[in-house]
Design an enzyme around this catalytic site. Structure first.
Site, PDB file in Angstrom:
ATOM      1  N   GLY A   1      54.012  48.131  37.198  1.00 21.05           N
ATOM      2  CA  GLY A   1      54.411  48.740  38.465  1.00 21.05           C
ATOM      3  C   GLY A   1      53.710  50.052  38.799  1.00 21.05           C
ATOM      4  O   GLY A   1      54.281  50.899  39.487  1.00 21.05           O
TER       5      GLY A   1
ATOM      6  N   ASP B   1      44.690  34.466  47.955  1.00 27.87           N
ATOM      7  CA  ASP B   1      43.729  35.560  48.204  1.00 27.87           C
ATOM      8  C   ASP B   1      42.839  35.296  49.418  1.00 27.87           C
ATOM      9  O   ASP B   1      41.743  35.861  49.529  1.00 27.87           O
ATOM     10  CB  ASP B   1      42.856  35.845  46.965  1.00 27.87           C
TER      11      ASP B   1
ATOM     12  N   ASN C   1      51.258  50.302  40.829  1.00 27.28           N
ATOM     13  CA  ASN C   1      51.061  50.272  42.293  1.00 27.28           C
ATOM     14  C   ASN C   1      52.366  50.588  43.025  1.00 27.28           C
ATOM     15  O   ASN C   1      52.348  51.241  44.063  1.00 27.28           O
ATOM     16  CB  ASN C   1      50.484  48.921  42.737  1.00 27.28           C
TER      17      ASN C   1
ATOM     18  N   HIS D   1      44.599  43.053  45.460  1.00 26.69           N
ATOM     19  CA  HIS D   1      43.862  42.243  44.485  1.00 26.69           C
ATOM     20  C   HIS D   1      42.770  43.116  43.857  1.00 26.69           C
ATOM     21  O   HIS D   1      42.045  43.803  44.574  1.00 26.69           O
ATOM     22  CB  HIS D   1      43.250  41.012  45.162  1.00 26.69           C
TER      23      HIS D   1
ATOM     24  N   ASN E   1      48.952  41.989  50.019  1.00 29.58           N
ATOM     25  CA  ASN E   1      48.748  41.896  48.572  1.00 29.58           C
ATOM     26  C   ASN E   1      47.595  42.803  48.163  1.00 29.58           C
ATOM     27  O   ASN E   1      46.650  42.973  48.920  1.00 29.58           O
ATOM     28  CB  ASN E   1      48.391  40.438  48.218  1.00 29.58           C
TER      29      ASN E   1
HETATM   30  C1  GAR Z   1      47.042  45.348  39.483  1.00 28.07           C
HETATM   31  O1  GAR Z   1      45.762  45.583  38.973  1.00 28.07           O
HETATM   32  C2  GAR Z   1      46.986  44.397  40.669  1.00 28.07           C
HETATM   33  O2  GAR Z   1      45.856  44.594  41.471  1.00 28.07           O
HETATM   34  C3  GAR Z   1      46.911  43.072  39.959  1.00 28.07           C
HETATM   35  O3  GAR Z   1      47.834  43.206  38.882  1.00 28.07           O
HETATM   36  C4  GAR Z   1      47.899  44.583  38.478  1.00 28.07           C
HETATM   37  C5  GAR Z   1      49.344  45.033  38.467  1.00 28.07           C
HETATM   38  O4  GAR Z   1      49.494  46.305  37.941  1.00 28.07           O
HETATM   39  N1  GAR Z   1      47.242  41.979  40.850  1.00 28.07           N
HETATM   40  C6  GAR Z   1      46.670  40.783  40.785  1.00 28.07           C
HETATM   41  O5  GAR Z   1      45.867  40.462  39.952  1.00 28.07           O
HETATM   42  C7  GAR Z   1      47.118  39.815  41.871  1.00 28.07           C
HETATM   43  N2  GAR Z   1      46.282  38.658  41.890  1.00 28.07           N
HETATM   44  P1  GAR Z   1      50.779  47.190  38.228  1.00 28.07           P
HETATM   45  O6  GAR Z   1      52.014  46.373  37.841  1.00 28.07           O
HETATM   46  O7  GAR Z   1      50.625  48.384  37.313  1.00 28.07           O
HETATM   47  O8  GAR Z   1      50.800  47.598  39.676  1.00 28.07           O
END
Ligand code: GAR
Length: 202
Positions: free
Chosen positions: A14, A153, A16, A112, A110
């Site tokens: 989490g 995506d 982000n 990515h 989203n």
């Molecule tokens: C992030 O790097 C996000 O961009 C990626 O998962 C991670 C989550 O980190 N998402 C994907 O790959 C979606 N296809 P977080 O839980 O620390 O935010």
């Protein structure tokens, strides 16, 4: 003016979500408010971040439902309960079918961790994206925020930012750089942009 009610969907650390919480505190995110954190599993550290910031949360687990449809109907119910108008997928690892995405046109975004259309689509998530980028040997990667539709995506791109790949990078090191330089910057910005448009359109 009433703020756009946002649900942030999470599955893991989490960071982000944290960037969105920080943006809300600093005023960078001002047209919307994080009204709910929805997790795909109860172990997600993102839930602790939500609790620490007094943000309501819910856990809806795909395997607790017999079908994808029943799972998605439950998620929709929770969103309705909280009056959610915008969904932000922030490291959300459960699949959402067309039944779900078509119910929220231009209301799901989203993040990515690559420059779409590189290293995206089915099977490209989390660290795997950075492993693929390093295996291919690209010298530049980055992150993309896009609207979510029925194509994985494949929805309209909102924001992108390039990040340099450096000699000796491991997937973990590259992932961290992409987060710091691109994801945590782009996601709050794109969220504010869409929340503002929805607020104006009300
Ligand atoms: C992030 O790097 C996000 O961009 C990626 O998962 C991670 C989550 O980190 N998402 C994907 O790959 C979606 N296809 P977080 O839980 O620390 O935010």
């Amino acid at each position: 003016m009433l703020r756009t009610k946002i649900a942030v969907f999470v599955s893991g650390g989490g960071t982000n979500l944290q960037a969105l919480i920080d943006a809300q505190k600093s005023g960078l995110l001002q047209s919307g408010e994080i009204a709910l954190v929805l997790a795909s599993n109860d172990k997600a550290y993102a839930l602790t971040r939500a609790a620490e910031n007094n943000i309501p949360s819910a856990v809806v687990v795909r395997k607790d439902f017999a079908t994808q449809l029943e799972y998605e109907e439950r998620v929709k119910e929770v969103l309705t309960e909280y009056g959610i108008e915008l969904i932000v997928l922030a490291g959300f690892m459960s699949i959402l079918s067309e039944n779900f995405t078509s119910a929220y046109p231009k209301r799901i975004i989203n993040i990515h961790p690559s420059l779409i259309p590189s290293f995206c689509g089915k099977g490209y998530y989390g660290l795997k994206v950075h492993e693929a980028a390093l295996a291919y040997g690209v010298k530049v990667t980055g992150a993309t925020v896009h609207f979510v539709n029925e194509i994985p995506d494949g929805g309209e791109i909102l924001l992108q930012k390039a990040v340099e790949v450096k000699e000796g990078d491991t997937p973990e090191v590259l992932q961290r750089r992409v987060m710091e330089e691109a994801e945590w910057v782009l996601l709050p910005r794109a969220t504010e942009q869409v929340a503002k448009d929805l607020q104006k359109g009300r």
